[in-house]
Write a protein that holds these residues in place. Structure first.
Motif, PDB file in Angstrom:
ATOM      1  N   ASP A   1       0.858  -1.188   0.000  1.00  0.00           N
ATOM      2  CA  ASP A   1       0.000   0.000   0.000  1.00  0.00           C
ATOM      3  C   ASP A   1       0.893   1.235   0.000  1.00  0.00           C
ATOM      4  O   ASP A   1       2.024   1.192   0.481  1.00  0.00           O
ATOM      5  N   ARG A   2       0.383   2.328  -0.525  1.00  0.00           N
ATOM      6  CA  ARG A   2       1.164   3.557  -0.597  1.00  0.00           C
ATOM      7  C   ARG A   2       1.236   4.265   0.764  1.00  0.00           C
ATOM      8  O   ARG A   2       2.239   4.860   1.094  1.00  0.00           O
ATOM      9  N   LEU A   3       0.150   4.182   1.539  1.00  0.00           N
ATOM     10  CA  LEU A   3       0.087   4.889   2.815  1.00  0.00           C
ATOM     11  C   LEU A   3       0.387   3.956   3.984  1.00  0.00           C
ATOM     12  O   LEU A   3       0.050   2.772   3.950  1.00  0.00           O
ATOM     13  N   TYR A   4       0.973   4.512   5.036  1.00  0.00           N
ATOM     14  CA  TYR A   4       1.273   3.741   6.242  1.00  0.00           C
ATOM     15  C   TYR A   4      -0.042   3.266   6.862  1.00  0.00           C
ATOM     16  O   TYR A   4      -0.983   4.050   6.992  1.00  0.00           O
ATOM     17  N   PRO A   5      -0.126   2.010   7.268  1.00  0.00           N
ATOM     18  CA  PRO A   5      -1.377   1.495   7.832  1.00  0.00           C
ATOM     19  C   PRO A   5      -1.602   1.988   9.260  1.00  0.00           C
ATOM     20  O   PRO A   5      -0.724   1.873  10.116  1.00  0.00           O
TER      21      PRO A   5
ATOM     22  N   ARG B   1      12.709 -16.978  -0.382  1.00  0.00           N
ATOM     23  CA  ARG B   1      12.013 -17.821   0.597  1.00  0.00           C
ATOM     24  C   ARG B   1      10.867 -18.535  -0.094  1.00  0.00           C
ATOM     25  O   ARG B   1      10.328 -18.051  -1.079  1.00  0.00           O
ATOM     26  N   PRO B   2      10.442 -19.673   0.453  1.00  0.00           N
ATOM     27  CA  PRO B   2       9.405 -20.456  -0.228  1.00  0.00           C
ATOM     28  C   PRO B   2       8.029 -19.796  -0.263  1.00  0.00           C
ATOM     29  O   PRO B   2       7.176 -20.196  -1.047  1.00  0.00           O
ATOM     30  N   HIS B   3       7.808 -18.795   0.561  1.00  0.00           N
ATOM     31  CA  HIS B   3       6.476 -18.209   0.655  1.00  0.00           C
ATOM     32  C   HIS B   3       6.587 -16.697   0.767  1.00  0.00           C
ATOM     33  O   HIS B   3       7.345 -16.192   1.590  1.00  0.00           O
ATOM     34  N   THR B   4       5.813 -15.987  -0.053  1.00  0.00           N
ATOM     35  CA  THR B   4       5.762 -14.528   0.002  1.00  0.00           C
ATOM     36  C   THR B   4       4.335 -14.119   0.334  1.00  0.00           C
ATOM     37  O   THR B   4       3.397 -14.517  -0.353  1.00  0.00           O
ATOM     38  N   VAL B   5       4.193 -13.334   1.401  1.00  0.00           N
ATOM     39  CA  VAL B   5       2.881 -12.871   1.832  1.00  0.00           C
ATOM     40  C   VAL B   5       2.722 -11.427   1.371  1.00  0.00           C
ATOM     41  O   VAL B   5       3.484 -10.552   1.784  1.00  0.00           O
ATOM     42  N   LEU B   6       1.749 -11.195   0.487  1.00  0.00           N
ATOM     43  CA  LEU B   6       1.445  -9.851   0.030  1.00  0.00           C
ATOM     44  C   LEU B   6       0.504  -9.220   1.049  1.00  0.00           C
ATOM     45  O   LEU B   6      -0.597  -9.713   1.268  1.00  0.00           O
ATOM     46  N   LEU B   7       0.968  -8.146   1.663  1.00  0.00           N
ATOM     47  CA  LEU B   7       0.241  -7.525   2.767  1.00  0.00           C
ATOM     48  C   LEU B   7      -0.418  -6.229   2.331  1.00  0.00           C
ATOM     49  O   LEU B   7       0.158  -5.451   1.560  1.00  0.00           O
ATOM     50  N   THR B   8      -1.607  -5.990   2.858  1.00  0.00           N
ATOM     51  CA  THR B   8      -2.353  -4.784   2.538  1.00  0.00           C
ATOM     52  C   THR B   8      -3.226  -4.405   3.723  1.00  0.00           C
ATOM     53  O   THR B   8      -3.532  -5.246   4.573  1.00  0.00           O
ATOM     54  N   ALA B   9      -3.627  -3.145   3.757  1.00  0.00           N
ATOM     55  CA  ALA B   9      -4.553  -2.690   4.783  1.00  0.00           C
ATOM     56  C   ALA B   9      -5.983  -2.616   4.254  1.00  0.00           C
ATOM     57  O   ALA B   9      -6.908  -2.397   5.026  1.00  0.00           O
TER      58      ALA B   9
END
Length: 128
Positions: free
Chosen positions: A22-26, A91-99
């Motif tokens: 995300d562009r903005l800080y959560p 790494r074997p797993h990438t977690v795409l994080l969003t707010a």
């Protein structure tokens, strides 16, 4: 393998990389957690596109997706995509994080489609 998760529910794991998109800080997220994730602001939609979409998100998703896909082709987004690919190889797993509350109707869904179409052969899981 990519999965999607809201940043508010994220707990770092040794075998995964968290990437905040995300562009903005959560709001409400402690600096300690953000220090444990990679923040790729340059992979997010432009501020103009984001504002345009949020003005009428109920009716503009298809056009938003097309415009964001076009943005993904510019050099800044391509460099950020290269960094995401590099991180996903480490790494074997990438977690795409969003707010965002509905990742399936956001830039995250468009990005996942783009990743699959352009080389990601792993599976995608949405972890709510």
């Amino acid at each position: 393998m990519f999965s999607v998760q809201r940043i508010y529910d994220y707990t770092p794991q040794a075998d995964s990389t968290g990437v905040f998109l995300d562009r903005l800080y959560p709001r409400g997220v402690h600096k300690e957690l953000m220090a444990q994730v990679v923040w790729l602001k340059d992979l997010t939609p432009s501020a103009e596109l984001r504002r345009w979409y949020h003005a009428d998100s109920g009716n503009r998703y298809a056009e938003f997706a097309a415009r964001y896909r076009a943005e993904l082709l510019d050099p800044v987004h391509q460099a950020a995509l290269a960094e995401l690919w590099r991180l996903s190889q480490a790494r074997p797993h990438t977690v795409l994080l969003t707010a965002v509350k509905q990742p399936e109707h956001s830039h995250i869904a468009v990005l996942l489609d783009y990743l699959h179409e352009n080389g990601e052969h792993g599976s995608v899981q949405n972890q709510n």
